[in-house]
Design an enzyme around this catalytic site. Structure first.
Site, short mmCIF file in Angstrom:
data_model
loop_
_atom_site.label_atom_id
_atom_site.label_comp_id
_atom_site.label_asym_id
_atom_site.label_seq_id
_atom_site.Cartn_x
_atom_site.Cartn_y
_atom_site.Cartn_z
N THR A 44 -7.75 -6.29 3.75
CA THR A 44 -8.79 -5.75 4.63
C THR A 44 -10.08 -6.54 4.48
O THR A 44 -10.88 -6.60 5.41
CB THR A 44 -9.03 -4.26 4.32
OG1 THR A 44 -7.80 -3.54 4.50
CG2 THR A 44 -10.09 -3.65 5.21
N TYR A 132 0.73 -4.33 -5.45
CA TYR A 132 0.56 -3.96 -4.04
C TYR A 132 1.79 -4.38 -3.26
O TYR A 132 2.06 -5.57 -3.11
CB TYR A 132 -0.70 -4.64 -3.51
CG TYR A 132 -1.02 -4.42 -2.06
CD1 TYR A 132 -0.48 -3.37 -1.31
CD2 TYR A 132 -1.90 -5.29 -1.40
CE1 TYR A 132 -0.81 -3.19 0.02
CE2 TYR A 132 -2.24 -5.11 -0.06
CZ TYR A 132 -1.68 -4.07 0.64
OH TYR A 132 -2.01 -3.89 1.96
N LYS A 160 0.10 0.24 -5.27
CA LYS A 160 -0.28 0.60 -3.90
C LYS A 160 0.97 0.39 -3.05
O LYS A 160 1.42 -0.73 -2.84
CB LYS A 160 -1.43 -0.27 -3.42
CG LYS A 160 -1.83 -0.02 -1.97
CD LYS A 160 -2.91 -0.99 -1.51
CE LYS A 160 -3.24 -0.79 -0.04
NZ LYS A 160 -4.24 -1.79 0.45
#
Length: 298
Positions: A44, A132, A160
């Site tokens: 992001t 992740y 995650k």
């Protein structure tokens, strides 16, 4: 560690450079809104198009702006094990509180290769690590049995999980000691219902208070209240992925007056139709918009 609301923060740009004034404004907005941890330079944060020196300056600046109020985590994983080690060591040298290591993208390593990669990075640092898993971006899935093989590493503390599979999330909880975090805003509530301890959120950039309320209710077992919060935020969850992340959330943050609506190529600002859909969803979800922006919605 890393429970509750973690926000995967966007990286503000202005005229092609990192906008430190906007970064300071956004960090304070997130903390004041109840964010419990920030990830800087994740996907992001457009880390893939930031240079090493930009990351160094951004991480140091963010650390100073956070001032120890909440943990600050660097997105230091890449598709190169050697580069991931260099970045993770840099995060440690700069005094950050943890690092997030994505499954290597493009290379598509086998489970054995994933284990070797995560092990090498973990052994290079004392920082606590969040692994992740995001198959939609990496092209390969990190399975529960793979995570089971690295859970003995003392500084691998969380995962995650963004595969979109509740079955896989449940299996991670059953087979590992790792703190499970949702990697999808829209799956925060169902994942917490099966054992996740929180979320690494995109929506939290614009709606930290509402996302914090959702995770707080779920952690406390107030599932009716959590469902109400989830339903109110659902339009925002969908709209923020109407085009490639972080285009929609950067547009929204710009409309809120927090940052410029600027991305790094190959990402470009969202189309006009998408922009209107994002604002409409934000308004429906209770995001506080400037009066002029709300008026433009008709």
């Amino acid at each position: 560690m890393f429970e509750g609301l973690t926000v995967a923060m966007v990286t503000p740009f202005r005229n092609g450079e990192v906008d430190y004034e906007a970064t300071a404004r956004l960090v304070d907005f997130l903390i004041e809104g109840g964010t419990e941890c920030i990830v800087v330079s994740g996907s992001t944060g457009e880390a893939a198009t930031c240079t090493l020196e930009e990351r160094r300056r951004l991480w140091a600046f963010a650390r100073e702006q956070v001032r120890g109020r909440i943990p600050l985590v660097a997105g230091s994983g890449t598709n190169s094990t050697a580069d991931s080690i260099v970045l993770t060591k840099l995060a440690e040298e700069l005094g950050l509180d943890g690092a997030m290591i994505v499954t290597p993208y493009y290379n598509k390593p086998t489970p054995k290769g994933q284990v070797a990669h995560f092990t090498a990075v973990a052994k290079s640092t004392k920082l606590p690590l969040i692994l992740y898993n995001v198959p939609g971006r990496t092209g390969t899935n990190t399975l529960p049995e793979t995570l089971e093989k690295v859970q003995h590493l003392p500084n691998v503390v969380a995962v995650k999980e963004a595969s979109g599979s509740l079955d896989q999330a449940s299996a991670i909880r059953a087979r590992t000691r790792l703190t499970l975090l949702s990697g999808d805003d829209s799956l925060t509530l169902p994942m917490m219902a099966v054992g996740a301890a929180g979320v690494v959120s995109v929506a939290g950039n614009a709606a930290p208070r509402a996302m914090r309320a959702l995770t707080d209710h779920a952690r406390a077992g107030r599932m009716r209240e959590a469902e109400t919060a989830h339903r109110r935020l659902q339009p925002l969850f969908k709209a923020l992925f109407i085009e490639s992340n972080p285009g929609p959330v950067k547009y929204l943050l710009a409309a809120m007056g927090l940052i410029e609506n600027e991305l790094r190529l190959p990402l470009v600002p969202v189309e006009e139709s998408s922009a209107r859909a994002v604002l409409k969803a934000a308004d429906e979800s209770g995001v506080e918009l400037p009066a002029a922006v709300r008026a433009s919605l008709g």
